[in-house]
Write a protein that holds these residues in place. Structure first.
Motif, short mmCIF file in Angstrom:
data_model
loop_
_atom_site.label_atom_id
_atom_site.label_comp_id
_atom_site.label_asym_id
_atom_site.label_seq_id
_atom_site.Cartn_x
_atom_site.Cartn_y
_atom_site.Cartn_z
N PRO A 1 0.96 -1.31 0.02
CA PRO A 1 -0.15 0.04 0.17
C PRO A 1 0.87 1.32 0.05
O PRO A 1 0.38 2.34 -0.74
CB PRO A 1 -0.99 0.05 1.24
CG PRO A 1 -0.94 -1.63 1.27
CD PRO A 1 0.43 -2.16 1.04
N GLU A 2 1.70 1.26 0.68
CA GLU A 2 2.71 2.42 0.73
C GLU A 2 3.53 2.88 -0.72
O GLU A 2 3.75 3.85 -0.78
CB GLU A 2 3.94 2.48 1.87
CG GLU A 2 4.72 1.29 1.82
CD GLU A 2 4.38 -0.02 2.37
OE1 GLU A 2 5.29 -0.78 2.69
OE2 GLU A 2 3.09 -0.34 2.53
N GLY A 3 3.45 1.83 -1.77
CA GLY A 3 3.83 2.21 -3.09
C GLY A 3 2.74 2.51 -3.88
O GLY A 3 2.87 2.61 -5.06
N PHE A 4 1.32 2.78 -3.42
CA PHE A 4 0.29 2.68 -4.29
C PHE A 4 0.49 3.95 -5.26
O PHE A 4 0.37 3.91 -6.48
CB PHE A 4 -0.73 2.50 -3.41
CG PHE A 4 -2.35 2.86 -4.30
CD1 PHE A 4 -2.58 1.83 -5.13
CD2 PHE A 4 -3.23 3.93 -4.06
CE1 PHE A 4 -3.80 2.07 -5.99
CE2 PHE A 4 -4.12 4.19 -4.63
CZ PHE A 4 -4.64 3.15 -5.74
N ALA A 5 0.63 4.88 -4.68
CA ALA A 5 0.65 6.23 -5.59
C ALA A 5 1.78 6.05 -6.51
O ALA A 5 1.69 6.69 -7.71
CB ALA A 5 0.86 7.65 -4.76
N ALA A 6 3.04 5.74 -6.03
CA ALA A 6 4.11 5.64 -7.14
C ALA A 6 3.91 4.57 -8.31
O ALA A 6 4.11 4.81 -9.34
CB ALA A 6 5.27 5.28 -6.35
N MET A 7 3.14 3.64 -7.92
CA MET A 7 2.69 2.63 -8.97
C MET A 7 1.88 3.45 -10.00
O MET A 7 1.65 3.20 -10.92
CB MET A 7 1.94 1.38 -8.32
CG MET A 7 1.67 0.17 -9.45
SD MET A 7 0.77 -1.15 -8.64
CE MET A 7 -0.96 -0.21 -8.48
N LEU A 8 0.73 4.06 -9.54
CA LEU A 8 -0.14 4.67 -10.41
C LEU A 8 0.67 5.29 -11.47
O LEU A 8 0.17 5.64 -12.69
CB LEU A 8 -1.04 5.66 -9.57
CG LEU A 8 -2.19 4.88 -8.65
CD1 LEU A 8 -2.86 5.89 -8.00
CD2 LEU A 8 -2.76 3.79 -9.30
N ARG A 9 1.61 6.22 -10.89
CA ARG A 9 2.53 7.14 -11.75
C ARG A 9 3.28 6.10 -12.69
O ARG A 9 3.37 6.46 -13.94
CB ARG A 9 3.25 7.87 -11.04
CG ARG A 9 2.49 9.25 -10.11
CD ARG A 9 3.66 10.22 -9.63
NE ARG A 9 4.31 9.69 -8.70
CZ ARG A 9 4.24 9.46 -7.36
NH1 ARG A 9 3.12 9.78 -7.07
NH2 ARG A 9 5.21 8.89 -6.75
N ALA A 10 4.02 5.16 -12.26
CA ALA A 10 4.79 4.50 -12.96
C ALA A 10 4.20 3.66 -14.15
O ALA A 10 4.71 3.46 -15.15
CB ALA A 10 5.73 3.56 -12.08
#
Length: 439
Positions: free
Chosen positions: A64-73
């Motif tokens: 979950p802590e990487g969720f926002a970064a995944m959306l961008r990547a």
């Protein structure tokens, strides 16, 4: 880039499988799953393995802590939220602020603050939130809307709605995270939100005042009083659970075994808690009285410990009455008792329980008339609704009946349940506008 719409999913539990399969099979030409987020890596690995079995490529995963970064990547266009209910608002707002549209499982969130945050984010970003109220897509429910809209029974004055969860399906809410109201909002939010949304949609109305009563009557520590309780904390591996019809057998269901039993080491989550174990903070017997802004009223009852599964809804109008009765299963068989609803034993044995449905118009001064059931209606997949819903949500079908629910629709359904919960706490009627006054 191949022009397909790019989706990420957060919450890789059992409900996610419907969306994952729809993307991988039915809508692969126009849509693509490009990422998974979950607190449990084993569950994400299971979905990736199932994707490979369907002929689709595995997708990147993240905590979950990487969720926002995944959306961008991964350049995500739209996010599917199928996580634990109380986490919905955080993921929805993060996705909206990242420039994504959102499809969220019901309930949209579990509290008024979550509603405010989501509605503000929709306004701020201009992005879209769709709530997966699949019951709107059931052909029977579409037929009800058409009959009401055609004026067959005139102006609707009142509705009576009774929903029965049998001792297989109802019990399942008391084995898992739903048993704690902080996680799910209770059954009036998690389950009845479907029903409250249907009435809002059928009537074209919004709830104005709610009065409710409810209690934990059957499950939890009441099991000892009723003579059903056995002493085990969870079913798997415990001798006392053998032969208990209230014990879920994770080992015997390959999907549940992989998603939950084999994944326990990563987060400690137990999917098969004893339904009569202490710690239940939700109710299982609930009565609600709602007054709508149209002037109509509804009496509603949810029973989570019935011998059969189904519902009855009756509309009393100025020209007659409309009745819908649906029996989803006429009993719980011993063979199916240790499974979850909709899963035949070991996934191969046909369920022995039977069902039926009837839609009847009773006009004034004329004999009752039973209406033909829609050809598209089926007993599987929520009456055939799941496939029809994903076709609309993923842009493959038109929606002239406006079945796709918005953030406002999700809020109105939720407010009925939240007002009912408040009424149970206070013993008094609750004005919906005192919780959240929608413009």
């Amino acid at each position: 880039m191949d022009g397909r719409r790019r989706y990420a999913l957060v919450g890789a539990g059992a409900r996610a499988e419907m969306f994952v399969r729809a993307l991988a099979l039915d809508h692969a030409g126009t849509a693509e799953l490009v990422g998974l987020a979950d607190v449990n890596p084993a569950r994400m690995a299971a979905h990736n393995r199932w994707l490979a079995e369907l002929g689709a490529k595995p997708v990147p995963t993240c905590a979950p802590e990487g969720f926002a970064a995944m959306l961008r990547a991964e350049r995500v266009d739209e996010v599917l939220v199928t996580s634990v209910d109380h986490t919905h608002a955080g993921y929805v707002v993060t996705a909206l602020d990242a420039g994504c549209d959102v499809i969220t499982e019901k309930p949209m969130t579990v509290d008024v603050d979550g509603c405010r945050r989501i509605l503000a984010a929709v306004e701020r970003t201009g992005r879209r939130v769709s709530v997966a109220f699949n019951y709107r897509f059931n052909p029977l429910h579409e037929a009800v809307r058409e009959v009401l809209a055609a004026g067959e029974i005139g102006e609707v004055g009142s509705v009576h709605f009774e929903w029965l969860l049998d001792v297989r399906h109802g019990a399942d809410y008391f084995r898992r995270w739903h048993r704690e109201k902080a996680n799910s909002g209770g059954l009036l939010v998690h389950k009845s939100g479907h029903h409250f949304d249907l009435v809002n949609w059928w009537l074209g109305a919004a709830p104005a005042q709610v009065y409710a009563a409810g209690r934990l009557f059957f499950y939890g520590e009441n099991g000892r009083r009723h003579g059903y309780a056995r002493d085990y904390p969870r079913a798997h591996g415990h001798p006392a659970a053998q032969g208990d019809p209230f014990a879920l057998s994770l080992r015997d269901n390959p999907r549940l075994r992989e998603l939950y039993l084999d994944a326990e080491a990563d987060d400690g989550y137990r999917r098969d808690v004893n339904v009569f174990a202490p710690g239940v903070t939700i109710e299982d017997d609930l009565a609600v009285l709602v007054r709508y802004d149209s002037g109509a009223t509804m009496t509603y009852h949810l029973t989570a410990y019935a011998p059969w599964e189904g519902y009855r809804v009756m509309f009393n109008g100025s020209r007659g009455r409309l009745e819908l009765e649906v029996v989803e299963s006429d009993h719980v068989s011993p063979a199916g008792a240790r499974e979850v609803k909709g899963a035949a034993l070991h996934g191969v044995t046909e369920a022995v329980e039977h069902g039926r449905a009837a839609l009847t118009v009773r006009p004034f001064w004329a004999p009752p008339r039973e209406l033909p059931l829609p050809a598209a209606y089926s007993r599987g997949g929520h009456g055939g609704a799941d496939t029809r819903m994903t076709a609309v949500l993923f842009g493959a079908a038109q929606d002239p009946m406006h079945r796709s629910a918005t953030a406002r629709d999700g809020t109105l359904a939720l407010l009925t349940g939240l007002a009912a919960n408040r009424s149970i706490e206070t013993g008094a009627p609750v004005r919906v506008a005192d919780l959240l006054d929608l413009p």
